[in-house]
Design a protein around this motif. Structure first.
Motif, PDB file in Angstrom:
ATOM      1  N   LYS A 193      42.791  30.597  30.267  1.00 47.08           N
ATOM      2  CA  LYS A 193      42.790  30.081  28.893  1.00 47.08           C
ATOM      3  C   LYS A 193      43.085  31.197  27.894  1.00 47.08           C
ATOM      4  CE  LYS A 193      38.613  28.196  29.284  1.00 47.08           C
ATOM      5  NZ  LYS A 193      38.292  28.383  30.719  1.00 47.08           N
ATOM      6  N   VAL A 194      42.335  32.291  27.981  1.00 47.60           N
ATOM      7  CA  VAL A 194      42.517  33.369  27.001  1.00 47.60           C
ATOM      8  C   VAL A 194      43.829  34.129  27.273  1.00 47.60           C
ATOM      9  CG1 VAL A 194      41.533  35.464  26.000  1.00 47.60           C
ATOM     10  CG2 VAL A 194      40.015  33.612  26.706  1.00 47.60           C
ATOM     11  N   ASP A 213      48.489  36.719  38.083  1.00 45.77           N
ATOM     12  CA  ASP A 213      47.404  35.771  38.332  1.00 45.77           C
ATOM     13  C   ASP A 213      47.850  34.927  39.514  1.00 45.77           C
ATOM     14  OD1 ASP A 213      45.610  33.630  38.401  1.00 45.77           O
ATOM     15  OD2 ASP A 213      45.308  33.648  36.233  1.00 45.77           O
ATOM     16  N   LEU A 245      40.374  38.476  32.964  1.00 49.60           N
ATOM     17  CA  LEU A 245      39.889  37.961  34.243  1.00 49.60           C
ATOM     18  C   LEU A 245      38.399  37.694  34.148  1.00 49.60           C
ATOM     19  CD1 LEU A 245      41.184  41.159  35.849  1.00 49.60           C
ATOM     20  CD2 LEU A 245      42.199  38.989  36.433  1.00 49.60           C
ATOM     21  N   VAL A 272      39.041  42.561  26.720  1.00 52.21           N
ATOM     22  CA  VAL A 272      38.216  41.589  25.988  1.00 52.21           C
ATOM     23  C   VAL A 272      37.568  40.646  27.006  1.00 52.21           C
ATOM     24  CG1 VAL A 272      38.215  39.996  23.999  1.00 52.21           C
ATOM     25  CG2 VAL A 272      39.963  41.701  24.167  1.00 52.21           C
ATOM     26  N   ASP A 298      36.223  45.726  24.015  1.00 48.83           N
ATOM     27  CA  ASP A 298      35.264  44.865  23.327  1.00 48.83           C
ATOM     28  C   ASP A 298      34.021  44.646  24.182  1.00 48.83           C
ATOM     29  OD1 ASP A 298      34.444  43.034  21.244  1.00 48.83           O
ATOM     30  OD2 ASP A 298      34.889  41.386  22.622  1.00 48.83           O
ATOM     31  N   HIS A 322      31.461  43.552  21.425  1.00 45.49           N
ATOM     32  CA  HIS A 322      31.575  42.212  22.005  1.00 45.49           C
ATOM     33  C   HIS A 322      31.794  41.152  20.904  1.00 45.49           C
ATOM     34  CE1 HIS A 322      30.366  39.732  25.768  1.00 45.49           C
ATOM     35  NE2 HIS A 322      31.195  39.033  25.007  1.00 45.49           N
ATOM     36  N   ALA A 325      34.356  36.475  20.551  1.00 44.89           N
ATOM     37  CA  ALA A 325      34.129  35.071  20.180  1.00 44.89           C
ATOM     38  C   ALA A 325      33.606  34.936  18.755  1.00 44.89           C
ATOM     39  CB  ALA A 325      33.121  34.464  21.147  1.00 44.89           C
ATOM     40  N   ILE A 425      38.069  32.389  42.543  1.00 45.15           N
ATOM     41  CA  ILE A 425      39.132  32.935  41.683  1.00 45.15           C
ATOM     42  C   ILE A 425      38.840  32.710  40.209  1.00 45.15           C
ATOM     43  CG2 ILE A 425      40.896  32.664  43.457  1.00 45.15           C
ATOM     44  CD1 ILE A 425      41.851  30.145  41.964  1.00 45.15           C
ATOM     45  N   ARG A 442      42.542  23.146  35.212  1.00 39.69           N
ATOM     46  CA  ARG A 442      43.290  24.261  35.774  1.00 39.69           C
ATOM     47  C   ARG A 442      44.613  23.827  36.367  1.00 39.69           C
ATOM     48  NH1 ARG A 442      40.315  28.978  36.752  1.00 39.69           N
ATOM     49  NH2 ARG A 442      41.973  29.479  38.195  1.00 39.69           N
TER      50      ARG A 442
HETATM   51  N1  LIG Z   1      34.942  39.174  24.592  1.00 36.94           N
HETATM   52  C1  LIG Z   1      34.533  37.935  24.369  1.00 36.94           C
HETATM   53  O1  LIG Z   1      33.794  37.682  23.424  1.00 36.94           O
HETATM   54  C2  LIG Z   1      34.992  36.851  25.260  1.00 36.94           C
HETATM   55  C3  LIG Z   1      35.245  37.114  26.591  1.00 36.94           C
HETATM   56  N2  LIG Z   1      35.672  36.095  27.429  1.00 36.94           N
HETATM   57  C4  LIG Z   1      35.951  36.470  28.812  1.00 36.94           C
HETATM   58  O2  LIG Z   1      37.364  36.405  29.042  1.00 36.94           O
HETATM   59  C5  LIG Z   1      37.616  36.151  30.425  1.00 36.94           C
HETATM   60  C6  LIG Z   1      38.644  35.035  30.570  1.00 36.94           C
HETATM   61  O3  LIG Z   1      38.119  33.831  30.055  1.00 36.94           O
HETATM   62  P1  LIG Z   1      38.931  32.468  30.199  1.00 36.94           P
HETATM   63  O4  LIG Z   1      40.371  32.721  29.946  1.00 36.94           O
HETATM   64  O5  LIG Z   1      38.198  31.481  29.380  1.00 36.94           O
HETATM   65  O6  LIG Z   1      38.705  32.161  31.770  1.00 36.94           O
HETATM   66  P2  LIG Z   1      39.675  31.324  32.731  1.00 36.94           P
HETATM   67  O7  LIG Z   1      38.846  30.969  33.914  1.00 36.94           O
HETATM   68  O8  LIG Z   1      40.353  30.243  31.955  1.00 36.94           O
HETATM   69  O9  LIG Z   1      40.796  32.387  33.162  1.00 36.94           O
HETATM   70  C7  LIG Z   1      40.589  33.404  34.088  1.00 36.94           C
HETATM   71  C8  LIG Z   1      41.895  33.567  34.882  1.00 36.94           C
HETATM   72  O10 LIG Z   1      41.773  34.715  35.715  1.00 36.94           O
HETATM   73  C9  LIG Z   1      42.450  34.409  36.941  1.00 36.94           C
HETATM   74  N3  LIG Z   1      41.999  35.278  38.020  1.00 36.94           N
HETATM   75  C10 LIG Z   1      40.869  35.201  38.757  1.00 36.94           C
HETATM   76  N4  LIG Z   1      40.826  36.204  39.656  1.00 36.94           N
HETATM   77  C11 LIG Z   1      41.964  36.931  39.481  1.00 36.94           C
HETATM   78  C12 LIG Z   1      42.501  38.094  40.097  1.00 36.94           C
HETATM   79  N5  LIG Z   1      41.831  38.726  41.064  1.00 36.94           N
HETATM   80  N6  LIG Z   1      43.697  38.580  39.662  1.00 36.94           N
HETATM   81  C13 LIG Z   1      44.360  37.955  38.671  1.00 36.94           C
HETATM   82  N7  LIG Z   1      43.907  36.836  38.055  1.00 36.94           N
HETATM   83  C14 LIG Z   1      42.720  36.337  38.449  1.00 36.94           C
HETATM   84  C15 LIG Z   1      42.130  32.945  37.198  1.00 36.94           C
HETATM   85  O11 LIG Z   1      43.093  32.354  38.065  1.00 36.94           O
HETATM   86  C16 LIG Z   1      42.202  32.380  35.793  1.00 36.94           C
HETATM   87  O12 LIG Z   1      43.501  31.865  35.527  1.00 36.94           O
HETATM   88  C17 LIG Z   1      36.232  35.831  31.040  1.00 36.94           C
HETATM   89  O13 LIG Z   1      35.740  37.024  31.635  1.00 36.94           O
HETATM   90  C18 LIG Z   1      35.365  35.485  29.837  1.00 36.94           C
HETATM   91  O14 LIG Z   1      34.004  35.694  30.077  1.00 36.94           O
HETATM   92  C19 LIG Z   1      35.904  34.831  26.976  1.00 36.94           C
HETATM   93  C20 LIG Z   1      35.648  34.515  25.664  1.00 36.94           C
HETATM   94  C21 LIG Z   1      35.135  35.483  24.708  1.00 36.94           C
END
Ligand SMILES: NC(=O)C1=CN([C@@H]2O[C@H](COP(=O)(O)OP(=O)(O)OC[C@H]3O[C@@H](n4cnc5c(N)ncnc54)[C@H](O)[C@@H]3O)[C@@H](O)[C@H]2O)C=CC1
Ligand SMILES: O=C(O)C(=O)COP(=O)(O)O
Length: 586
Positions: A193-194, A213, A245, A272, A298, A322, A325, A425, A442
């Protein structure tokens, strides 16, 4: 008319979850159908909010519950209050550990995480104490992506450093010459998503965007002009790397001394996602040696970082506490998203954003239990065999059974295949409630097929096959004639077993981990591999060989209790008759 021999799972979906305080009952969820009145005053449930939550969410909660907003509580204070609360709402700053669930003495029914990452909540303890955990997975996506871009641009132009300098009364122009983004290559690691929102925005800045990915659909990347590449290409050709990730066993310290050494000299890193994806000591070394020119962070392994943290203080690091969000819009969004989920859960409604598995009563599971384990392990095995292609988007599950299809409710099995496929994953936790929702989100299309066998319907299922289409495999022998990754399993004397990989028949119980080797079929192979494993004290639980024809190729499946070292795996790979091999964690 067909009789339903399996428990009707729809009752589980529609029932409400409550816990009882006795120890044996505390460990499982009891399903009741009355609505929650809570144990607090005025017949309303009580919700404790321990971190700042958007007002719109608070207003929603107040319509339904007594809301106690107490920020900056110590763990002891939370533990004292929690036995009077039916729900708890947190962000990333409150550690919700086992102590909290223990102290609630069965009253806490739901924990709401107003955001994505739930690494601050002890999910195993929550499940054990019968407490549902819900999160807000989508409302802060754009905010996190925008913060990633903010850090990328601020870092490239030394905005934070120059700001500190001018505030200190200096007018230093030559020191803060930056680098341009246009035409540079940005590698987005994690195209979820991000990551995809960051990629879209970086394209708008004129950057060449590549992404790694292995589980993302290629067409989604293509649609926004982004190239899906291998991890190696991503890290070795990028001028900028942005991390998106989840923190999982596979991504922990993904950027380390070894991977930094393979990057372009002068690369710039943005994180991030989660601090733990980077080995922070190694990043420090890479910054000092000049491999990494700059980093913008972050998130940190320990938050807040300890005073004097060398990365935070480093001249070439731009750091934020951090804040990914932290926009008005995202906070209002997550507040509403989590408030609705918490209220729904307290009312006993289906929670699409549930992240832990409500335990289904044992009576329901009794017959399906080994098949549930089999389904999850087949999903887990199949996804680990994927190495590239157009992403995990077409999965087919076949249930071969001599039962009338109407007598076999496969929803729990499908949920477990999805859990096995997606959990390794992603940061998402999957259960009966949220599996279809997560798969759809997904872009993973799960099709199911029933194969009706002749014979007595004594077992609910004879075998289950999981196929993943349109992907490449890191173990070519796992491909079927039509080029799909294919694994098949059965329950043998109550034990889930792997019985087929690609075209090869094998027989190995699905416990511990599995090494699969394709070899030229010849005598003595089992002994050679067993002695290499024995030398390292790796306990071999099972070995089986499936061959196409005597003397031709064979696939050997070896069940091991613990993970062999890299050196041991290399020794196995070095045996000349072994053509390919793979280690898979179950
Ligand atoms: N800094 C902040 O305030 C925020 C941090 N986050 C963090 O951002 C990260 C991503 O969040 P979303 O995009 O919502 O999650 P998401 O689950 O939508 O995306 C994660 C992606 O990483 C991929 N992935 C998993 N293992 C992998 C690997 N070994 N190599 C390559 N790709 C791999 C997955 O296939 C997935 O497409 C999370 O860690 C989340 O906690 C999210 C929102 C705010
Ligand atoms: O949603 C996430 O994963 C985040 O990292 C945001 O954390 P926060 O709610 O700002 O403490």
């Amino acid at each position: 008319m067909a009789t339903t021999t399996l428990v009707n799972l729809s009752s589980i979906f529609s029932s409400r979850l409550v816990t009882t305080p006795s120890f044996s009952q505390r460990r499982r969820i009891i399903l009741v159908t009355t609505s929650c009145t809570g144990g607090g005053g005025g017949g309303k449930p009580t919700i404790l909010v321990t971190e700042k939550l958007g007002q719109a969410g608070i207003d929603l909660l107040k319509k339904y519950a007594n809301v106690d907003c107490s920020y900056d509580l110590s763990l002891e204070e939370i533990c004292t209050k929690i036995s009077l609360c039916d729900a708890l709402i947190v962000r990333s700053g409150t550690k919700v550990g086992r102590d909290v669930f223990e102290s609630s003495r069965g009253r806490l029914k739901v924990v709401g995480r107003a955001g994505v990452g739930i690494d601050n909540v002890d999910l195993a303890a929550a499940t054990e104490y019968g407490c549902l955990v819900v999160n807000a997975p989508t409302a802060n996506t754009v905010a996190a992506a925008e913060h990633g871009i903010a850090l990328l641009t601020a870092m490239a132009r030394n905005v934070a450093q120059a700001d500190a300098s001018i505030k200190a009364g200096k007018w230093t122009r030559n020191k803060y010459i930056g680098v341009s983004l246009v035409g540079k290559t940005l590698a987005v690691l994690g195209f979820g998503k991000v990551g995809s929102e960051v990629a879209r925005r970086a394209r708008g800045l004129g950057m060449h965007v590549i992404t790694h990915d292995p589980y993302a659909p290629a067409d989604r990347a293509r649609a926004i002009g982004v190239e899906l590449v291998s991890f190696e290409v991503a890290i070795s050709t990028a001028d900028f790397i942005s991390l998106h990730l989840p923190l999982t066993a596979a991504t922990s310290k993904l950027l380390n001394d070894e991977t930094f050494a393979r990057m372009k000299k002068g690369v710039r890193i943005v994180n991030v996602a989660r601090g733990g994806v980077i080995d922070e000591e190694a990043l420090l070394r890479a910054l000092d040696s000049g491999i990494v020119a700059q980093a913008a962070l972050d998130v940190f392994t320990v938050e807040p970082p300890v005073e004097g943290n060398k990365l935070v203080l480093h001249e070439s690091v731009t750091a934020t506490p951090h804040l990914g969000a932290s926009t008005m819009e995202a906070q209002e969004g997550v507040a509403i998203e989590v408030a609705e989920a918490v209220i729904g859960a307290l009312r006993g409604e289906l929670a699409a954003t549930a992240v832990n598995a409500p335990m289904v009563p044992l009576e329901v599971l009794r017959e399906l239990k080994p098949y549930v384990v089999l389904a999850e392990k087949l999903g887990r095995l199949a996804v680990q065999l994927v190495t590239g292609g157009s992403g995990v988007n077409a999965v087919k599950v076949t249930y071969a059974s001599s039962r009338d299809p109407d007598d076999l409710d496969t929803r729990l099995l499908r949920a477990m295949v999805i859990k096995g496929l997606i959990e390794p994953i992603s940061s998402v936790f999957i259960n009966l409630v949220n599996s279809d929702y997560v798969a759809k989100q997904r872009g993973v299309k799960i099709s199911e097929e029933r194969m009706v066998l002749d014979g007595s319907p004594e077992n609910p299922i004879e075998y289950i096959t999981v196929r993943i289409a349109n992907v490449e495999s890191r173990f070519a022998s796992a491909l079927s004639e039509s080029g799909e990754i294919k694994v098949e399993g059965r329950v043998k004397q109550g034990v889930p077993s792997l019985t087929k990989v690609g075209l090869f028949g094998v027989d190995v119980s699905l416990e511990g981990s599995v090494i699969l080797c394709r070899q030229v079929d010849q005598p003595g192979m089992i002994g050679r591999v067993a002695s290499i494993l024995g030398d390292e004290n790796v306990n071999v639980s099972f070995m089986s060989v499936g061959r196409i024809a005597p003397g031709k190729q064979a696939v050997m499946a070896i069940g091991v209790d613990e993970q062999p070292s890299k050196e041991t795996l290399k020794k196995i790979g070095d045996i000349s008759a072994i053509e390919e091999f793979v280690f898979l964690k179950l």
